[in-house]
Design a protein around this motif. Structure first.
Motif, PDB file in Angstrom:
ATOM      1  N   UNK A  16       0.855  -1.178   0.000  1.00  0.00           N
ATOM      2  CA  UNK A  16       0.000   0.000   0.000  1.00  0.00           C
ATOM      3  C   UNK A  16       0.895   1.234   0.000  1.00  0.00           C
ATOM      4  N   UNK A  17       1.160   1.723  -1.203  1.00  0.00           N
ATOM      5  CA  UNK A  17       2.005   2.901  -1.410  1.00  0.00           C
ATOM      6  C   UNK A  17       1.167   3.965  -2.101  1.00  0.00           C
ATOM      7  N   UNK A  18       1.626   5.216  -2.103  1.00  0.00           N
ATOM      8  CA  UNK A  18       0.852   6.264  -2.796  1.00  0.00           C
ATOM      9  C   UNK A  18       0.647   5.974  -4.292  1.00  0.00           C
ATOM     10  N   UNK A  31      -5.374 -11.608  -7.944  1.00  0.00           N
ATOM     11  CA  UNK A  31      -4.426 -10.663  -7.363  1.00  0.00           C
ATOM     12  C   UNK A  31      -4.561  -9.368  -8.146  1.00  0.00           C
ATOM     13  N   UNK A  32      -4.830  -8.282  -7.448  1.00  0.00           N
ATOM     14  CA  UNK A  32      -5.067  -6.999  -8.112  1.00  0.00           C
ATOM     15  C   UNK A  32      -4.014  -5.974  -7.727  1.00  0.00           C
ATOM     16  N   UNK A  33      -3.687  -5.134  -8.692  1.00  0.00           N
ATOM     17  CA  UNK A  33      -2.841  -3.978  -8.406  1.00  0.00           C
ATOM     18  C   UNK A  33      -3.512  -2.758  -9.015  1.00  0.00           C
ATOM     19  N   UNK A  34      -3.619  -1.708  -8.215  1.00  0.00           N
ATOM     20  CA  UNK A  34      -4.216  -0.452  -8.660  1.00  0.00           C
ATOM     21  C   UNK A  34      -3.119   0.602  -8.634  1.00  0.00           C
ATOM     22  N   UNK A  35      -2.773   1.090  -9.815  1.00  0.00           N
ATOM     23  CA  UNK A  35      -1.675   2.035  -9.995  1.00  0.00           C
ATOM     24  C   UNK A  35      -2.202   3.459 -10.057  1.00  0.00           C
ATOM     25  N   UNK A  41      11.622   3.681 -11.981  1.00  0.00           N
ATOM     26  CA  UNK A  41      12.011   2.321 -12.354  1.00  0.00           C
ATOM     27  C   UNK A  41      12.255   1.477 -11.100  1.00  0.00           C
ATOM     28  N   UNK A  42      12.939   2.047 -10.105  1.00  0.00           N
ATOM     29  CA  UNK A  42      13.220   1.313  -8.869  1.00  0.00           C
ATOM     30  C   UNK A  42      11.932   0.917  -8.158  1.00  0.00           C
ATOM     31  N   UNK A  43      10.952   1.826  -8.150  1.00  0.00           N
ATOM     32  CA  UNK A  43       9.663   1.521  -7.529  1.00  0.00           C
ATOM     33  C   UNK A  43       8.928   0.427  -8.311  1.00  0.00           C
ATOM     34  N   UNK A  44       8.946   0.530  -9.612  1.00  0.00           N
ATOM     35  CA  UNK A  44       8.292  -0.488 -10.463  1.00  0.00           C
ATOM     36  C   UNK A  44       8.912  -1.854 -10.202  1.00  0.00           C
ATOM     37  N   UNK A  45      10.221  -1.903 -10.138  1.00  0.00           N
ATOM     38  CA  UNK A  45      10.917  -3.178  -9.925  1.00  0.00           C
ATOM     39  C   UNK A  45      10.595  -3.745  -8.533  1.00  0.00           C
ATOM     40  N   UNK A  46      10.544  -2.900  -7.514  1.00  0.00           N
ATOM     41  CA  UNK A  46      10.212  -3.355  -6.159  1.00  0.00           C
ATOM     42  C   UNK A  46       8.767  -3.857  -6.097  1.00  0.00           C
ATOM     43  N   UNK A  47       7.855  -3.162  -6.757  1.00  0.00           N
ATOM     44  CA  UNK A  47       6.464  -3.612  -6.798  1.00  0.00           C
ATOM     45  C   UNK A  47       6.378  -4.944  -7.538  1.00  0.00           C
ATOM     46  N   UNK A  77      11.522   1.073 -17.401  1.00  0.00           N
ATOM     47  CA  UNK A  77      10.385   0.411 -16.753  1.00  0.00           C
ATOM     48  C   UNK A  77       9.577  -0.395 -17.763  1.00  0.00           C
ATOM     49  N   UNK A  78       9.365   0.173 -18.938  1.00  0.00           N
ATOM     50  CA  UNK A  78       8.620  -0.528 -19.975  1.00  0.00           C
ATOM     51  C   UNK A  78       9.331  -1.832 -20.381  1.00  0.00           C
ATOM     52  N   UNK A  79      10.638  -1.770 -20.547  1.00  0.00           N
ATOM     53  CA  UNK A  79      11.408  -2.979 -20.913  1.00  0.00           C
ATOM     54  C   UNK A  79      11.354  -4.026 -19.806  1.00  0.00           C
ATOM     55  N   UNK A  80      11.417  -3.595 -18.549  1.00  0.00           N
ATOM     56  CA  UNK A  80      11.329  -4.534 -17.430  1.00  0.00           C
ATOM     57  C   UNK A  80       9.964  -5.230 -17.424  1.00  0.00           C
ATOM     58  N   UNK A  81       8.904  -4.457 -17.571  1.00  0.00           N
ATOM     59  CA  UNK A  81       7.550  -5.027 -17.533  1.00  0.00           C
ATOM     60  C   UNK A  81       7.339  -6.000 -18.684  1.00  0.00           C
ATOM     61  N   UNK A  82       7.747  -5.614 -19.885  1.00  0.00           N
ATOM     62  CA  UNK A  82       7.502  -6.465 -21.055  1.00  0.00           C
ATOM     63  C   UNK A  82       8.516  -7.598 -21.181  1.00  0.00           C
ATOM     64  N   UNK A  83       9.530  -7.593 -20.346  1.00  0.00           N
ATOM     65  CA  UNK A  83      10.561  -8.627 -20.405  1.00  0.00           C
ATOM     66  C   UNK A  83      10.575  -9.515 -19.178  1.00  0.00           C
ATOM     67  N   UNK A  84      11.515  -9.255 -18.284  1.00  0.00           N
ATOM     68  CA  UNK A  84      11.720 -10.113 -17.110  1.00  0.00           C
ATOM     69  C   UNK A  84      10.463 -10.283 -16.262  1.00  0.00           C
TER      70      UNK A  84
END
Length: 142
Positions: A16-18, A31-35, A41-47, A77-84
């Protein structure tokens, strides 16, 4: 007005982050995530790591990404999401994933780029939706 993911008393909140809320709906087995807003990028990777933990812990096969209120994502961030991240989600047992497109036109371009990259790589089970209710109902039917 579009429906929002409901947090019932039985829901388990994993983050539960801002900028994001991640929770498991035991009633729906999703499992839901509401963005919301901007994420680094660091936050995206941690999430992403926390989402993967929740998928493993819950044995989740269905995931919903509510990106209606997200802002533009940087290229890294886009490459991380669409890749790893996508590969890790599939190998963790996720069979069905639904993503709701952002309302912001510039953020939508980011998600469009992710969608195109995933489609080109032929690695994903993500289906994209214009509305939350369509995405949620599609997952419930799976």
């Amino acid at each position: 007005m579009e429906a929002v993911p409901l947090l019932t008393n039985n829901a388990r909140v994993y983050l539960d982050k801002p900028y994001v809320k991640v929770f498991w709906s035991p009633e729906d087995h999703i499992l839901m995530s509401k963005w919301t807003g901007f994420c680094t990028y660091e936050e995206i990777k941690a999430v992403g790591a926390r989402i993967l933990d929740a998928v493993t812990f819950e044995g989740a096969e269905k995931v919903l990404y509510d990106a209606r209120e997200i802002e533009v994502l940087d290229d890294h961030s886009q490459r991380y999401i669409s890749g790893d991240f996508t590969l890790d989600m599939i190998s963790s047992g996720v069979k069905f994933a639904a993503a709701v497109f952002p309302d912001d036109i510039f953020a939508k371009f980011s998600v469009d780029d992710i969608q195109k990259d995933i489609k080109q790589k032929r690695i994903s089970n993500v289906t994209y939706f214009q509305s939350f209710s369509n995405a949620f109902n599609w997952l419930k039917d799976k």
